[in-house]
Structure formats: structure tokens, C-alpha cells
Motif scaffolding. Sequence first.
Motif, PDB file in Angstrom:
ATOM      1  N   ASN A  25       0.567  -1.395  -0.054  1.00 47.62           N
ATOM      2  CA  ASN A  25       0.113   0.102   0.068  1.00 47.62           C
ATOM      3  C   ASN A  25       0.760   1.309   0.070  1.00 47.62           C
ATOM      4  O   ASN A  25       0.284   2.242   0.539  1.00 47.62           O
ATOM      5  N   ARG A  26       2.063   1.206  -0.686  1.00 47.44           N
ATOM      6  CA  ARG A  26       2.813   2.629  -0.706  1.00 47.44           C
ATOM      7  C   ARG A  26       3.898   2.182  -1.899  1.00 47.44           C
ATOM      8  O   ARG A  26       3.850   1.150  -2.227  1.00 47.44           O
ATOM      9  N   GLU A  27       4.269   3.349  -2.361  1.00 46.05           N
ATOM     10  CA  GLU A  27       5.363   3.168  -3.664  1.00 46.05           C
ATOM     11  C   GLU A  27       6.681   2.553  -3.031  1.00 46.05           C
ATOM     12  O   GLU A  27       7.117   3.176  -1.987  1.00 46.05           O
ATOM     13  N   PRO A  28       7.478   1.993  -3.329  1.00 48.16           N
ATOM     14  CA  PRO A  28       8.838   1.284  -2.842  1.00 48.16           C
ATOM     15  C   PRO A  28       9.566   2.559  -2.850  1.00 48.16           C
ATOM     16  O   PRO A  28       9.837   3.244  -3.970  1.00 48.16           O
ATOM     17  N   LYS A  29      10.370   2.871  -1.877  1.00 50.29           N
ATOM     18  CA  LYS A  29      11.446   3.878  -1.813  1.00 50.29           C
ATOM     19  C   LYS A  29      12.770   3.299  -2.230  1.00 50.29           C
ATOM     20  O   LYS A  29      13.767   3.021  -1.412  1.00 50.29           O
ATOM     21  N   LEU A  30      12.847   3.048  -3.501  1.00 49.62           N
ATOM     22  CA  LEU A  30      14.227   2.147  -4.086  1.00 49.62           C
ATOM     23  C   LEU A  30      15.304   3.068  -3.665  1.00 49.62           C
ATOM     24  O   LEU A  30      16.526   2.562  -3.437  1.00 49.62           O
ATOM     25  N   VAL A  32      16.437   5.503  -1.391  1.00 46.52           N
ATOM     26  CA  VAL A  32      16.926   5.619   0.051  1.00 46.52           C
ATOM     27  C   VAL A  32      17.248   3.973   0.727  1.00 46.52           C
ATOM     28  O   VAL A  32      18.139   3.888   1.436  1.00 46.52           O
ATOM     29  N   SER A  33      16.619   2.969  -0.141  1.00 48.88           N
ATOM     30  CA  SER A  33      16.919   1.666   0.507  1.00 48.88           C
ATOM     31  C   SER A  33      18.052   1.138  -0.081  1.00 48.88           C
ATOM     32  O   SER A  33      18.498  -0.093   0.151  1.00 48.88           O
ATOM     33  N   HIS A  34      18.670   1.805  -1.274  1.00 51.66           N
ATOM     34  CA  HIS A  34      19.687   1.064  -2.029  1.00 51.66           C
ATOM     35  C   HIS A  34      20.968   1.918  -2.362  1.00 51.66           C
ATOM     36  O   HIS A  34      21.142   2.147  -3.316  1.00 51.66           O
ATOM     37  N   PRO A  35      21.419   2.389  -1.322  1.00 53.61           N
ATOM     38  CA  PRO A  35      22.820   3.241  -1.447  1.00 53.61           C
ATOM     39  C   PRO A  35      23.753   2.670  -2.231  1.00 53.61           C
ATOM     40  O   PRO A  35      23.976   1.338  -2.152  1.00 53.61           O
ATOM     41  N   PRO A  51      24.142  -1.727  -5.364  1.00 47.36           N
ATOM     42  CA  PRO A  51      23.443  -1.293  -3.942  1.00 47.36           C
ATOM     43  C   PRO A  51      24.580  -1.856  -2.987  1.00 47.36           C
ATOM     44  O   PRO A  51      24.813  -3.204  -3.103  1.00 47.36           O
ATOM     45  N   TYR A  52      24.985  -1.260  -1.922  1.00 47.18           N
ATOM     46  CA  TYR A  52      25.851  -1.758  -0.991  1.00 47.18           C
ATOM     47  C   TYR A  52      27.038  -2.436  -1.620  1.00 47.18           C
ATOM     48  O   TYR A  52      27.534  -3.308  -0.979  1.00 47.18           O
ATOM     49  N   GLU A  53      27.505  -1.790  -2.891  1.00 36.39           N
ATOM     50  CA  GLU A  53      28.801  -2.210  -3.328  1.00 36.39           C
ATOM     51  C   GLU A  53      28.776  -3.826  -3.887  1.00 36.39           C
ATOM     52  O   GLU A  53      29.544  -4.209  -4.011  1.00 36.39           O
ATOM     53  N   PHE A  83      21.832  -9.505   3.736  1.00 39.84           N
ATOM     54  CA  PHE A  83      20.636  -8.945   3.142  1.00 39.84           C
ATOM     55  C   PHE A  83      19.454 -10.054   2.603  1.00 39.84           C
ATOM     56  O   PHE A  83      19.887 -11.066   2.501  1.00 39.84           O
ATOM     57  N   ARG A  84      18.243  -9.649   2.980  1.00 39.29           N
ATOM     58  CA  ARG A  84      17.125 -10.581   2.761  1.00 39.29           C
ATOM     59  C   ARG A  84      16.812 -10.554   1.365  1.00 39.29           C
ATOM     60  O   ARG A  84      17.114  -9.892   0.751  1.00 39.29           O
ATOM     61  N   ARG A  85      15.987 -11.685   0.997  1.00 35.89           N
ATOM     62  CA  ARG A  85      15.671 -11.684  -0.355  1.00 35.89           C
ATOM     63  C   ARG A  85      14.991 -10.724  -1.027  1.00 35.89           C
ATOM     64  O   ARG A  85      14.226 -10.215   0.052  1.00 35.89           O
ATOM     65  N   MET A  86      15.057 -10.347  -2.134  1.00 37.45           N
ATOM     66  CA  MET A  86      14.213  -9.034  -2.908  1.00 37.45           C
ATOM     67  C   MET A  86      13.303  -9.532  -3.737  1.00 37.45           C
ATOM     68  O   MET A  86      13.526 -10.622  -4.497  1.00 37.45           O
ATOM     69  N   PRO A  87      12.261  -8.685  -4.094  1.00 33.13           N
ATOM     70  CA  PRO A  87      12.040  -7.412  -3.265  1.00 33.13           C
ATOM     71  C   PRO A  87      11.563  -7.708  -1.759  1.00 33.13           C
ATOM     72  O   PRO A  87      11.081  -8.779  -1.602  1.00 33.13           O
ATOM     73  N   SER A  88      12.358  -6.797  -1.180  1.00 39.48           N
ATOM     74  CA  SER A  88      12.283  -6.983   0.435  1.00 39.48           C
ATOM     75  C   SER A  88      10.732  -7.373   0.913  1.00 39.48           C
ATOM     76  O   SER A  88       9.776  -6.713   0.765  1.00 39.48           O
ATOM     77  N   ARG A  89      10.492  -8.590   1.547  1.00 47.57           N
ATOM     78  CA  ARG A  89       9.366  -9.074   2.461  1.00 47.57           C
ATOM     79  C   ARG A  89       8.403  -9.477   1.303  1.00 47.57           C
ATOM     80  O   ARG A  89       7.169  -9.813   1.592  1.00 47.57           O
TER      81      ARG A  89
HETATM   82  C1  HEM Z   1      22.469  -6.624  -4.204  1.00 46.48           C
HETATM   83  C2  HEM Z   1      21.329  -6.233  -4.565  1.00 46.48           C
HETATM   84  C3  HEM Z   1      20.228  -5.468  -3.421  1.00 46.48           C
HETATM   85  C4  HEM Z   1      20.320  -5.267  -2.125  1.00 46.48           C
HETATM   86  C5  HEM Z   1      21.941  -5.523  -1.329  1.00 46.48           C
HETATM   87  C6  HEM Z   1      19.351  -4.792  -1.385  1.00 46.48           C
HETATM   88  C7  HEM Z   1      19.012  -4.408  -0.118  1.00 46.48           C
HETATM   89  C8  HEM Z   1      17.802  -4.013   0.394  1.00 46.48           C
HETATM   90  C9  HEM Z   1      17.921  -3.168   1.499  1.00 46.48           C
HETATM   91  C10 HEM Z   1      18.866  -3.218   2.589  1.00 46.48           C
HETATM   92  C11 HEM Z   1      16.827  -2.467   1.776  1.00 46.48           C
HETATM   93  C12 HEM Z   1      15.972  -2.083   2.867  1.00 46.48           C
HETATM   94  C13 HEM Z   1      15.990  -2.923   3.872  1.00 46.48           C
HETATM   95  C14 HEM Z   1      14.742  -4.045   3.950  1.00 46.48           C
HETATM   96  O1  HEM Z   1      13.450  -3.583   3.780  1.00 46.48           O
HETATM   97  O2  HEM Z   1      15.188  -5.203   3.814  1.00 46.48           O
HETATM   98  C15 HEM Z   1      15.912  -3.068   0.495  1.00 46.48           C
HETATM   99  C16 HEM Z   1      14.609  -2.554   0.231  1.00 46.48           C
HETATM  100  C17 HEM Z   1      14.007  -2.631  -0.968  1.00 46.48           C
HETATM  101  N1  HEM Z   1      14.632  -3.554  -1.982  1.00 46.48           N
HETATM  102 FE1  HEM Z   1      16.437  -4.149  -2.342  1.00 46.48          FE
HETATM  103  N2  HEM Z   1      18.158  -5.010  -2.507  1.00 46.48           N
HETATM  104  C18 HEM Z   1      18.826  -5.331  -3.786  1.00 46.48           C
HETATM  105  C19 HEM Z   1      18.267  -5.756  -4.900  1.00 46.48           C
HETATM  106  C20 HEM Z   1      16.849  -5.386  -5.248  1.00 46.48           C
HETATM  107  C21 HEM Z   1      16.394  -5.342  -6.385  1.00 46.48           C
HETATM  108  C22 HEM Z   1      16.802  -6.214  -7.519  1.00 46.48           C
HETATM  109  C23 HEM Z   1      14.999  -5.204  -6.112  1.00 46.48           C
HETATM  110  C24 HEM Z   1      13.663  -5.248  -7.041  1.00 46.48           C
HETATM  111  C25 HEM Z   1      13.657  -6.131  -7.971  1.00 46.48           C
HETATM  112  C26 HEM Z   1      14.860  -4.830  -4.870  1.00 46.48           C
HETATM  113  C27 HEM Z   1      13.539  -4.284  -4.417  1.00 46.48           C
HETATM  114  C28 HEM Z   1      13.537  -3.873  -3.039  1.00 46.48           C
HETATM  115  C29 HEM Z   1      12.320  -3.005  -2.703  1.00 46.48           C
HETATM  116  C30 HEM Z   1      10.980  -3.170  -3.318  1.00 46.48           C
HETATM  117  C31 HEM Z   1      12.406  -2.806  -0.927  1.00 46.48           C
HETATM  118  C32 HEM Z   1      11.601  -2.131  -0.183  1.00 46.48           C
HETATM  119  C33 HEM Z   1      11.802  -0.458  -0.215  1.00 46.48           C
HETATM  120  C34 HEM Z   1      10.645   0.204   0.681  1.00 46.48           C
HETATM  121  O3  HEM Z   1      10.608  -0.325   1.826  1.00 46.48           O
HETATM  122  O4  HEM Z   1      10.432   1.193   0.171  1.00 46.48           O
HETATM  123  N3  HEM Z   1      16.077  -4.763  -4.296  1.00 46.48           N
HETATM  124  N4  HEM Z   1      16.721  -3.642  -0.357  1.00 46.48           N
END
Ligand code: HEM
Length: 111
Positions: A25-30, A32-35, A51-53, A83-89
Motif C-alpha cells: 500500500n505504498r510506493e517502494p523507496k528504491l 533510499v533503500s539502496h545506497p 547497491p551496498y557495493e 541482506f534478505r531476499r528481494m523485493p524486500s518481504r
Molecule cells: C544486491 C542487491 C540488493 C541489495 C543489497 C538490496 C538491499 C535492500 C535493503 C537493505 C533494503 C531495505 C531494508 C529491507 O527492507 O530489507 C531493501 C529494500 C527493498 N528492495 Fe532491495 N536490495 C537489492 C536488490 C533489489 C532488487 C533487484 C529489487 C527489485 C527487484 C529490490 C527491491 C526492494 C524493495 C521493493 C525494497 C523495499 C523498499 C521500501 O521499503 O520502500 N531490491 N533492499
Amino acid sequence: MNAPNWPRIKEILDTALRRWAAEHNREPKLKVSHPGGLSWATKEELATSAPYELQLIETNKVGNGRATETNLIKILTRNLGGFRRMPSRGPYLSTGEIQEIVDWIDAGMPD
Ligand code: HEM
């Protein structure tokens, strides 16, 4: 093997974000979540996002059967490092969608 092309891969990733927004129920903040960056306006942008090097698609794993070793495929499939599996949760990509991305990388990331 009939490999998908880049527009299909982009569609899979864009759709994953739309599903995430609907579920949470919100847009993902890609941003800020992926420095370090996470974006896929082009295939080059996707490959070099780090992201995260953790670079998503390392050049030496393209076109040679090593797609499952890329950080992109790893993190779409399971936890990676701390890091948890993506998209997060979730919702996560389906097995078929992940396989399409694997096939695309193994085919050399065709346009
Ligand atoms: C090496 C690759 C990646 C790393 C290290 C990474 C790491 C993270 C971290 C640390 C967060 C915030 C904490 C959390 O919610 O777990 C996050 C959030 C998220 N990531 Fe990733 N991510 C990666 C790739 C991706 C990819 C490829 C996708 C999409 C296909 C994705 C989608 C998301 C989404 C939708 C969120 C939630 C953002 C929000 O809460 O607004 N991530 N990711």
C-alpha cells in the motif's frame, strides 16, 4: 533456448515493483533503500547498479552459463550476505520470471 530480450526483462522488474506497491500500500523507496544505486532504465544501468557495493551483473558472468552466480539472481532467489531476499518481504518474482532473467543473462543480455 529462446532467450527473452531486454524489454521483457524490464517488464518483469517493473511488474515486480507494481506488485510490491499493491501489497504494501505504498510506493517502494528504491533510492533510499539502496545506497550505491538500483535502477534499470537501461540494461547497462541494471548491470552496473551496485547497491551496498554489490554489483548486480558482473561482466565476467554474462553469456557463459554463470548467470546464477550474479548478485541479481542470488538476491532474487535467497538471502545474500546480510541482506534478505528481494523485493524486500515480497511478493517475490516467480520461478519462471527468475528463469527468464537467468536465460537472458546467459544469452549475453540481448536487446
Ligand atoms: C544486491 C542487491 C540488493 C541489495 C543489497 C538490496 C538491499 C535492500 C535493503 C537493505 C533494503 C531495505 C531494508 C529491507 O527492507 O530489507 C531493501 C529494500 C527493498 N528492495 Fe532491495 N536490495 C537489492 C536488490 C533489489 C532488487 C533487484 C529489487 C527489485 C527487484 C529490490 C527491491 C526492494 C524493495 C521493493 C525494497 C523495499 C523498499 C521500501 O521499503 O520502500 N531490491 N533492499
